[in-house]
Design a protein around this motif. Structure first.
Motif, PDB file in Angstrom:
ATOM      1  N   GLU A 167       2.157  -5.849   7.780  1.00  0.00           N
ATOM      2  CA  GLU A 167       1.640  -5.197   6.247  1.00  0.00           C
ATOM      3  C   GLU A 167       3.209  -5.490   5.045  1.00  0.00           C
ATOM      4  O   GLU A 167       4.372  -5.382   5.396  1.00  0.00           O
ATOM      5  N   SER A 168       2.681  -6.018   4.033  1.00  0.00           N
ATOM      6  CA  SER A 168       4.122  -6.546   2.543  1.00  0.00           C
ATOM      7  C   SER A 168       3.978  -4.735   1.538  1.00  0.00           C
ATOM      8  O   SER A 168       1.945  -5.078   0.636  1.00  0.00           O
ATOM      9  N   ARG A 169       4.341  -4.264   1.395  1.00  0.00           N
ATOM     10  CA  ARG A 169       4.277  -2.984   0.724  1.00  0.00           C
ATOM     11  C   ARG A 169       4.252  -3.685  -0.320  1.00  0.00           C
ATOM     12  O   ARG A 169       3.163  -2.608  -1.482  1.00  0.00           O
ATOM     13  N   GLU A 170       5.126  -4.821  -1.002  1.00  0.00           N
ATOM     14  CA  GLU A 170       4.927  -4.924  -2.209  1.00  0.00           C
ATOM     15  C   GLU A 170       2.978  -6.250  -2.989  1.00  0.00           C
ATOM     16  O   GLU A 170       2.913  -6.540  -3.589  1.00  0.00           O
ATOM     17  N   GLU A 171       2.313  -6.143  -1.510  1.00  0.00           N
ATOM     18  CA  GLU A 171       1.320  -7.256  -1.950  1.00  0.00           C
ATOM     19  C   GLU A 171       0.506  -5.509  -2.229  1.00  0.00           C
ATOM     20  O   GLU A 171      -0.340  -5.924  -2.588  1.00  0.00           O
ATOM     21  N   TRP A 172       0.369  -5.031  -1.452  1.00  0.00           N
ATOM     22  CA  TRP A 172      -0.333  -3.744  -1.604  1.00  0.00           C
ATOM     23  C   TRP A 172      -0.134  -2.943  -3.022  1.00  0.00           C
ATOM     24  O   TRP A 172      -1.778  -2.677  -3.783  1.00  0.00           O
ATOM     25  N   LEU A 173       0.783  -2.815  -3.856  1.00  0.00           N
ATOM     26  CA  LEU A 173       1.558  -2.676  -4.795  1.00  0.00           C
ATOM     27  C   LEU A 173       0.631  -3.461  -6.202  1.00  0.00           C
ATOM     28  O   LEU A 173      -0.065  -2.775  -6.906  1.00  0.00           O
ATOM     29  N   THR A 174       0.968  -4.396  -5.585  1.00  0.00           N
ATOM     30  CA  THR A 174      -0.149  -5.411  -6.396  1.00  0.00           C
ATOM     31  C   THR A 174      -1.670  -5.608  -6.266  1.00  0.00           C
ATOM     32  O   THR A 174      -1.985  -5.859  -7.830  1.00  0.00           O
ATOM     33  N   ALA A 175      -2.168  -5.706  -5.572  1.00  0.00           N
ATOM     34  CA  ALA A 175      -3.621  -5.084  -5.304  1.00  0.00           C
ATOM     35  C   ALA A 175      -3.840  -3.976  -5.996  1.00  0.00           C
ATOM     36  O   ALA A 175      -5.009  -4.144  -6.826  1.00  0.00           O
ATOM     37  N   ALA A 176      -3.045  -3.071  -5.970  1.00  0.00           N
ATOM     38  CA  ALA A 176      -3.507  -1.859  -6.327  1.00  0.00           C
ATOM     39  C   ALA A 176      -3.601  -1.724  -7.996  1.00  0.00           C
ATOM     40  O   ALA A 176      -4.378  -1.124  -9.122  1.00  0.00           O
ATOM     41  N   GLN A 177      -2.109  -2.691  -8.573  1.00  0.00           N
ATOM     42  CA  GLN A 177      -2.120  -3.123  -9.510  1.00  0.00           C
ATOM     43  C   GLN A 177      -3.452  -3.874 -10.297  1.00  0.00           C
ATOM     44  O   GLN A 177      -4.369  -3.841 -11.917  1.00  0.00           O
ATOM     45  N   ASN A 178      -3.603  -4.901 -10.190  1.00  0.00           N
ATOM     46  CA  ASN A 178      -4.593  -5.347 -10.330  1.00  0.00           C
ATOM     47  C   ASN A 178      -6.296  -5.124 -10.710  1.00  0.00           C
ATOM     48  O   ASN A 178      -6.924  -5.269 -11.199  1.00  0.00           O
ATOM     49  N   ASP A 179      -6.072  -4.285  -9.949  1.00  0.00           N
ATOM     50  CA  ASP A 179      -7.614  -3.136  -9.449  1.00  0.00           C
ATOM     51  C   ASP A 179      -7.517  -2.279 -10.668  1.00  0.00           C
ATOM     52  O   ASP A 179      -8.532  -2.186 -11.298  1.00  0.00           O
ATOM     53  N   GLU A 180      -5.793  -2.074 -10.695  1.00  0.00           N
ATOM     54  CA  GLU A 180      -6.157  -1.216 -12.148  1.00  0.00           C
ATOM     55  C   GLU A 180      -6.428  -1.383 -13.368  1.00  0.00           C
ATOM     56  O   GLU A 180      -6.633  -1.257 -14.318  1.00  0.00           O
ATOM     57  N   GLU A 181      -6.035  -3.206 -13.897  1.00  0.00           N
ATOM     58  CA  GLU A 181      -6.088  -3.615 -15.054  1.00  0.00           C
ATOM     59  C   GLU A 181      -7.181  -3.777 -15.122  1.00  0.00           C
ATOM     60  O   GLU A 181      -8.017  -3.773 -16.226  1.00  0.00           O
ATOM     61  N   THR A 182      -8.575  -4.146 -13.895  1.00  0.00           N
ATOM     62  CA  THR A 182      -9.618  -4.658 -14.464  1.00  0.00           C
ATOM     63  C   THR A 182     -10.309  -3.282 -14.228  1.00  0.00           C
ATOM     64  O   THR A 182     -11.690  -3.906 -15.022  1.00  0.00           O
ATOM     65  N   ARG A 183     -10.077  -2.559 -13.988  1.00  0.00           N
ATOM     66  CA  ARG A 183     -11.501  -1.648 -14.508  1.00  0.00           C
ATOM     67  C   ARG A 183     -10.650  -1.025 -15.739  1.00  0.00           C
ATOM     68  O   ARG A 183     -11.590  -0.461 -16.662  1.00  0.00           O
ATOM     69  N   VAL A 184      -9.553  -1.123 -16.139  1.00  0.00           N
ATOM     70  CA  VAL A 184      -9.830  -0.467 -18.155  1.00  0.00           C
ATOM     71  C   VAL A 184     -10.277  -1.487 -18.398  1.00  0.00           C
ATOM     72  O   VAL A 184     -10.899  -2.460 -18.514  1.00  0.00           O
TER      73      VAL A 184
END
Length: 116
Positions: A99-116
């Protein structure tokens, strides 16, 4: 070819085994005995300065029991469940990669941005 029990015991920890795994394995193999922390450290070849934090974390998870100054294996069902979880996690990591913490954080940030 078989080896003597003395040679077996002198081989030390298994490859890649954590301090916590070494402690649990040792106590589970000696479940009819309670040990002082220093005795566990010596038997598992763990640094004396590291043994108490390891034992305390294991106690929080119910994997070991403590009655000053002795430590013993905890609930064997919890120990079995923890070992199964660890084996499954290792299998998934070996099969699918780490697992990559950075990948998880990037995916969460991208998900957050698509909701806005």
């Amino acid at each position: 070819m078989p080896i003597s029990i003395d040679e077996f015991e002198s081989r030390g920890p298994e490859k890649g085994e954590t301090n916590a795994e070494r402690v649990v394995r040792f106590l589970a193999r000696n479940q009819d005995t309670a040990y002082k922390a220093i005795e566990i450290a010596e038997a598992t070849d763990i640094n004396e300065n590291s043994i108490h934090p390891v034992l305390n974390r294991l106690e929080e998870r119910g994997l070991v029991r403590h009655r000053e100054p002795y430590w013993a294996i905890g609930d064997l069902e919890k120990v079995r469940d923890a070992k199964m979880f660890s084996s499954t996690s290792q299998f998934l990591e070996d099969t699918l990669g780490s697992e990559s913490r950075e990948e998880w954080l990037t995916a969460a940030q991208n998900d957050e941005e698509t909701r806005v």
